[in-house]
Design a protein around this motif. Structure first.
Motif, mmCIF file in Angstrom:
data_model
loop_
_atom_site.group_PDB
_atom_site.id
_atom_site.type_symbol
_atom_site.label_atom_id
_atom_site.label_comp_id
_atom_site.label_asym_id
_atom_site.label_seq_id
_atom_site.Cartn_x
_atom_site.Cartn_y
_atom_site.Cartn_z
ATOM 1 N N MET A 82 -6.999 -71.726 29.019
ATOM 2 C CA MET A 82 -5.592 -72.448 28.761
ATOM 3 C C MET A 82 -4.557 -71.416 28.297
ATOM 4 S SD MET A 82 -4.125 -75.498 26.494
ATOM 5 C CE MET A 82 -3.764 -74.307 25.209
ATOM 6 N N ARG A 83 -4.908 -70.593 27.466
ATOM 7 C CA ARG A 83 -3.882 -69.655 26.709
ATOM 8 C C ARG A 83 -3.518 -68.661 27.723
ATOM 9 N NH1 ARG A 83 -3.044 -71.258 21.143
ATOM 10 N NH2 ARG A 83 -4.974 -72.190 20.215
ATOM 11 N N HIS A 84 -4.344 -68.266 28.717
ATOM 12 C CA HIS A 84 -4.029 -67.189 29.450
ATOM 13 C C HIS A 84 -3.472 -67.704 30.882
ATOM 14 C CE1 HIS A 84 -6.691 -65.284 26.493
ATOM 15 N NE2 HIS A 84 -6.269 -64.089 27.038
ATOM 16 N N VAL A 85 -3.542 -69.005 31.221
ATOM 17 C CA VAL A 85 -3.134 -69.562 32.284
ATOM 18 C C VAL A 85 -1.695 -68.853 32.791
ATOM 19 C CG1 VAL A 85 -2.053 -71.548 33.219
ATOM 20 C CG2 VAL A 85 -4.286 -71.526 32.525
ATOM 21 N N PRO A 86 -0.601 -68.929 31.874
ATOM 22 C CA PRO A 86 0.623 -68.307 32.214
ATOM 23 C C PRO A 86 0.595 -66.929 32.906
ATOM 24 C CG PRO A 86 0.453 -69.111 29.992
ATOM 25 C CD PRO A 86 -0.779 -69.256 30.397
ATOM 26 N N PHE A 87 -0.551 -66.269 32.539
ATOM 27 C CA PHE A 87 -0.482 -64.789 33.114
ATOM 28 C C PHE A 87 -1.511 -64.639 34.246
ATOM 29 C CE2 PHE A 87 -0.237 -65.187 28.376
ATOM 30 C CZ PHE A 87 1.059 -64.533 28.308
ATOM 31 N N ALA A 127 -14.589 -61.727 32.346
ATOM 32 C CA ALA A 127 -14.793 -62.297 33.824
ATOM 33 C C ALA A 127 -14.167 -63.825 33.425
ATOM 34 C CB ALA A 127 -16.292 -62.323 34.092
ATOM 35 N N SER A 128 -14.188 -64.627 32.633
ATOM 36 C CA SER A 128 -13.875 -65.986 32.458
ATOM 37 C C SER A 128 -12.534 -66.053 32.323
ATOM 38 C CB SER A 128 -14.596 -66.575 31.366
ATOM 39 O OG SER A 128 -14.232 -66.084 30.176
ATOM 40 N N MET A 129 -11.787 -65.078 32.200
ATOM 41 C CA MET A 129 -10.313 -65.134 32.102
ATOM 42 C C MET A 129 -9.623 -64.867 33.471
ATOM 43 S SD MET A 129 -9.513 -65.974 28.946
ATOM 44 C CE MET A 129 -11.244 -66.524 28.479
ATOM 45 N N VAL A 130 -10.282 -64.381 34.425
ATOM 46 C CA VAL A 130 -9.852 -64.167 35.634
ATOM 47 C C VAL A 130 -9.334 -65.492 36.185
ATOM 48 C CG1 VAL A 130 -10.328 -63.416 38.104
ATOM 49 C CG2 VAL A 130 -11.102 -61.881 36.076
ATOM 50 N N ASN A 131 -8.047 -65.482 36.707
ATOM 51 C CA ASN A 131 -7.692 -66.878 37.005
ATOM 52 C C ASN A 131 -6.940 -66.656 38.632
ATOM 53 O OD1 ASN A 131 -4.952 -65.699 36.581
ATOM 54 N ND2 ASN A 131 -4.935 -66.940 34.693
ATOM 55 N N THR A 132 -6.821 -65.437 39.153
ATOM 56 C CA THR A 132 -6.130 -65.076 40.454
ATOM 57 C C THR A 132 -6.903 -64.446 41.388
ATOM 58 O OG1 THR A 132 -4.189 -65.230 39.161
ATOM 59 C CG2 THR A 132 -3.933 -63.920 41.405
ATOM 60 N N GLU A 133 -7.068 -64.636 42.598
ATOM 61 C CA GLU A 133 -7.887 -63.692 43.512
ATOM 62 C C GLU A 133 -7.256 -62.471 43.563
ATOM 63 O OE1 GLU A 133 -10.833 -64.389 44.925
ATOM 64 O OE2 GLU A 133 -10.900 -66.058 43.643
ATOM 65 N N GLY A 134 -7.977 -61.240 44.035
ATOM 66 C CA GLY A 134 -7.194 -60.058 44.172
ATOM 67 C C GLY A 134 -7.725 -58.957 43.483
#
Length: 134
Positions: A82-87, A127-134
């Protein structure tokens, strides 16, 4: 009756076994020295000074590995994703983060067993912080 030193070692937390607070402060400080120079990672830290982020990450790792629970006392549940979602955390950011962390971890000079255990966690966490493809 004397205690078996082996039993005492088994009762120690990972945090204690690797040298406690000083070890985690060295790891995170070296990591943030790399972040400060990294064109991909530096923009993810909007604060002018990386000090507050460094302190938060240090306290989190200390707590995670069995040290004082200062992080939760100050910030509540970690809620890392959740804390990393903005990034935007994509594969390139993941790789850059791990590269900077690898340098910091190598400089600690931990035993191979402790180094592997910590690295396994860090690669899993990255790996668990990745929230965007690419």
């Amino acid at each position: 009756m004397t205690e078996n030193p082996h039993d005492t070692l088994q009762e120690q937390t990972f945090y204690e076994q690797v040298g406690g607070e000083e070890t985690f402060r060295r790891l995170v400080h070296r990591f943030y020295q790399g972040v400060a120079e990294d064109p991909l990672l530096r923009p993810m830290y909007p604060e002018e000074d990386l000090g507050p982020a460094e302190e938060r990450f240090t306290l989190f790792l200390i707590q995670y590995w069995g040290g004082p629970r200062t992080y939760s006392e100050q910030r509540g549940h970690p809620r890392l994703r959740m804390r990393h979602v903005p990034f935007r955390v994509d594969r390139a950011a993941h790789d850059a983060w791990l590269a900077r962390m690898r340098v910091a971890l190598d400089e600690l000079g931990l035993s191979p067993e402790h180094e592997r255990q910590l690295w396994d966690y860090l690669t899993y966490a990255a790996a668990s912080m990745v929230n965007t493809e690419g």
